[in-house]
Design an enzyme around this catalytic site. Structure first.
Site, PDB file in Angstrom:
ATOM      1  N   HIS A   1       0.819  -1.213   0.000  1.00  0.00           N
ATOM      2  CA  HIS A   1       0.000   0.000   0.000  1.00  0.00           C
ATOM      3  C   HIS A   1       0.855   1.266   0.000  1.00  0.00           C
ATOM      4  CE1 HIS A   1       0.941   0.956   4.180  1.00  0.00           C
ATOM      5  NE2 HIS A   1       0.721  -0.327   4.477  1.00  0.00           N
TER       6      HIS A   1
ATOM      7  N   GLU B   1      -2.019  -7.123   7.882  1.00  0.00           N
ATOM      8  CA  GLU B   1      -0.633  -7.024   8.348  1.00  0.00           C
ATOM      9  C   GLU B   1      -0.426  -7.917   9.571  1.00  0.00           C
ATOM     10  OE1 GLU B   1       2.381  -6.918   7.962  1.00  0.00           O
ATOM     11  OE2 GLU B   1       2.925  -4.799   7.741  1.00  0.00           O
TER      12      GLU B   1
END
Length: 195
Positions: free
Chosen positions: A17, A87
């Site tokens: 990202h 994550e």
């Protein structure tokens, strides 16, 4: 391998990202759902050129808004949310920098030390192995939008390595990496490239 063979090769494309406030200053970010910075949005838009000419059989994204927004800006607003791409959960170390953590745990890294209240390497491996199975279940290319540590872990699991080897794969924001297969061996085709 001919160009035609490369076109149908199973590949797993990884996009980290765009920049967030915490990624810019080195703070560990897993469950905290931060937006992209203006620079992160601009960099995510640059991904369009790198990805637009590629035919993907499936496109997956972490549910965190920094990954979803990167997918949208890169031209994939309909990416399928996959919880396994979140994550690595840092637990008590959420929001801290490595320097801050090492004040109490000298030499700490996510790859070699536990994170109290967070995930273990085995737990992360298990869920990322499911992402790999999902990618291998389709013929062609899979694109995923996710996070620094989870994508590094995904790469080493693709290669059949222990998750701790992820410490050897630096991954910057808004970069593209490609994993593939060469003569039956899962390989890295390109790593950490900027669009």
């Amino acid at each position: 391998m001919s160009h035609a063979d490369a076109a149908v090769e199973d590949q797993l494309w990884l996009v980290r990202h765009g920049e967030t406030e915490w990624s810019a200053n080195g703070r560990h970010t897993s469950t905290t759902d931060l937006p992209l910075t203006a620079a992160g949005e601009a960099a995510a838009l640059q991904l369009v050129d790198a990805l637009s000419g590629v035919e993907f059989e499936q496109v997956l994204t972490s549910p965190r808004r920094r990954a979803v927004r990167t997918a949208e800006l890169a031209g994939f607003p309909d990416a399928e949310v996959d919880e396994d791409l979140v994550e690595w959960a840092y637990g008590d170390y959420e929001g801290l920098t490595t320097v801050e953590i090492r004040e109490t745990v000298p030499g700490w890294t996510i790859w070699t030390h536990p994170s109290p209240g967070g995930e273990t390497g085995e737990q992360v491996s298990e869920r990322l192995d499911r992402v790999i199975a999902k990618a291998r279940a389709v013929e062609g290319k899979t694109l995923v939008f996710a996070h620094g540590h989870s994508l590094r872990a995904l790469a080493v699991r693709w290669l059949g390595l222990d998750i701790a080897e992820g410490q050897r794969f630096v991954l910057d924001t808004s970069t593209v990496s490609v994993l593939g297969v060469d003569r039956g061996t899962q390989v890295v085709r390109s790593w950490n490239t900027l669009p």
